[in-house]
Design a protein around this motif. Sequence first.
Motif, PDB file in Angstrom:
ATOM      1  N   ALA A 166       0.832  -1.208   0.000  1.00  0.00           N
ATOM      2  CA  ALA A 166       0.000   0.000   0.000  1.00  0.00           C
ATOM      3  C   ALA A 166       0.866   1.256   0.000  1.00  0.00           C
ATOM      4  O   ALA A 166       0.625   2.186  -0.778  1.00  0.00           O
ATOM      5  CB  ALA A 166      -0.922  -0.007   1.214  1.00  0.00           C
ATOM      6  N   GLU A 167       1.878   1.264   0.840  1.00  0.00           N
ATOM      7  CA  GLU A 167       2.765   2.429   0.929  1.00  0.00           C
ATOM      8  C   GLU A 167       3.499   2.657  -0.377  1.00  0.00           C
ATOM      9  O   GLU A 167       3.651   3.795  -0.832  1.00  0.00           O
ATOM     10  CB  GLU A 167       3.752   2.206   2.086  1.00  0.00           C
ATOM     11  N   GLU A 168       3.926   1.586  -1.026  1.00  0.00           N
ATOM     12  CA  GLU A 168       4.651   1.715  -2.289  1.00  0.00           C
ATOM     13  C   GLU A 168       3.743   2.167  -3.425  1.00  0.00           C
ATOM     14  O   GLU A 168       4.224   2.698  -4.424  1.00  0.00           O
ATOM     15  CB  GLU A 168       5.316   0.381  -2.634  1.00  0.00           C
ATOM     16  N   GLU A 169       2.452   1.949  -3.286  1.00  0.00           N
ATOM     17  CA  GLU A 169       1.497   2.393  -4.292  1.00  0.00           C
ATOM     18  C   GLU A 169       0.957   3.790  -3.994  1.00  0.00           C
ATOM     19  O   GLU A 169       0.041   4.271  -4.651  1.00  0.00           O
ATOM     20  CB  GLU A 169       0.342   1.403  -4.389  1.00  0.00           C
ATOM     21  N   GLY A 170       1.526   4.444  -3.004  1.00  0.00           N
ATOM     22  CA  GLY A 170       1.116   5.799  -2.664  1.00  0.00           C
ATOM     23  C   GLY A 170      -0.151   5.864  -1.829  1.00  0.00           C
ATOM     24  O   GLY A 170      -0.762   6.929  -1.696  1.00  0.00           O
ATOM     25  N   LYS A 171      -0.528   4.731  -1.235  1.00  0.00           N
ATOM     26  CA  LYS A 171      -1.726   4.679  -0.400  1.00  0.00           C
ATOM     27  C   LYS A 171      -1.334   4.708   1.075  1.00  0.00           C
ATOM     28  O   LYS A 171      -0.181   4.486   1.432  1.00  0.00           O
ATOM     29  CB  LYS A 171      -2.515   3.405  -0.697  1.00  0.00           C
ATOM     30  N   LYS A 172      -2.322   4.967   1.923  1.00  0.00           N
ATOM     31  CA  LYS A 172      -2.080   4.911   3.356  1.00  0.00           C
ATOM     32  C   LYS A 172      -2.086   3.457   3.811  1.00  0.00           C
ATOM     33  O   LYS A 172      -2.834   2.640   3.297  1.00  0.00           O
ATOM     34  CB  LYS A 172      -3.150   5.698   4.108  1.00  0.00           C
ATOM     35  N   GLN A 173      -1.233   3.150   4.782  1.00  0.00           N
ATOM     36  CA  GLN A 173      -1.166   1.783   5.266  1.00  0.00           C
ATOM     37  C   GLN A 173      -2.365   1.468   6.166  1.00  0.00           C
ATOM     38  O   GLN A 173      -3.011   2.359   6.712  1.00  0.00           O
ATOM     39  CB  GLN A 173       0.150   1.524   5.980  1.00  0.00           C
ATOM     40  N   ILE A 174      -2.618   0.177   6.320  1.00  0.00           N
ATOM     41  CA  ILE A 174      -3.800  -0.277   7.055  1.00  0.00           C
ATOM     42  C   ILE A 174      -3.485  -0.532   8.520  1.00  0.00           C
ATOM     43  O   ILE A 174      -4.272  -0.184   9.410  1.00  0.00           O
ATOM     44  CB  ILE A 174      -4.342  -1.578   6.422  1.00  0.00           C
ATOM     45  N   TYR A 175      -2.334  -1.132   8.797  1.00  0.00           N
ATOM     46  CA  TYR A 175      -2.019  -1.597  10.146  1.00  0.00           C
ATOM     47  C   TYR A 175      -0.944  -0.775  10.856  1.00  0.00           C
ATOM     48  O   TYR A 175      -0.677  -1.005  12.031  1.00  0.00           O
ATOM     49  CB  TYR A 175      -1.575  -3.060  10.096  1.00  0.00           C
ATOM     50  N   GLY A 176      -0.311   0.137  10.153  1.00  0.00           N
ATOM     51  CA  GLY A 176       0.706   0.979  10.780  1.00  0.00           C
ATOM     52  C   GLY A 176       2.023   0.281  11.041  1.00  0.00           C
ATOM     53  O   GLY A 176       2.772   0.667  11.946  1.00  0.00           O
ATOM     54  N   THR A 177       2.336  -0.734  10.251  1.00  0.00           N
ATOM     55  CA  THR A 177       3.577  -1.490  10.477  1.00  0.00           C
ATOM     56  C   THR A 177       4.813  -0.826   9.876  1.00  0.00           C
ATOM     57  O   THR A 177       5.934  -1.152  10.261  1.00  0.00           O
ATOM     58  CB  THR A 177       3.462  -2.905   9.882  1.00  0.00           C
TER      59      THR A 177
END
Length: 223
Positions: A166-177
């Motif tokens: 998600a982060e690499e696709e420019g999206k916000k992460q889901i779990y905060g890892t």
Amino acid sequence: MKKQLRYMISSLAMSFKLADISLVFLVLFFTACTNHSKDQKAALSERDRQKLTNDLHQIYIDDQKSREKVSIYIEKYGIKSVEVANLGKEIARNDSANLIVIKRIIKKYGWLSADLVGERGNMALFLVIQHATKSDRKYFLPLMRAAVKNHAASAKDLAFLEDRVAEEEGKKQIYGTQIGFDEKTNKYYILPIDNPNQVDQRRAKVGLSPLSVQRSEWQIEPN
């Protein structure tokens, strides 16, 4: 903290990776990965199972060996030092070699569960994928999702892969890892999270500790 740091430092090696796997291989992998543990046991002889266990355990050791040095090297030499760069190249060579083996194993046997190859062997599959290239991670994500549904992979480990992609696709992460590092302040920070008020509920569902625990481990101050 050490486990999460090892997940993060794979970015040091990104520019040294082998070419991405083809979509044809992805389809083959996905088909193989839908097998359940019982089917895998039936298809494996005890000799093959033991060899796979030994091979995957060695991959786990190889994956972690150089990464154990990363935080020490950064503290001693600095994140932009030649020593850290050379360590990144060493990690990249190991990652590339390990990925070749992991692709072959998943193509032939599917995602091998901890019941078959032990906790370390099972985690080796995830670690090598987490430390692969951006494209490799995206390709393998649906395979790991299927493996979790089949109880062959860890939902906690999947959370790291979900967030990384998600982060690499420019999206916000889901779990905060996923953790970032500010070179100006020399401090770590948590990358943007989708709906942060619900993050601890999402983390609990996959077996992750509350975000406050992660902040404490990384000495990150609350926003």
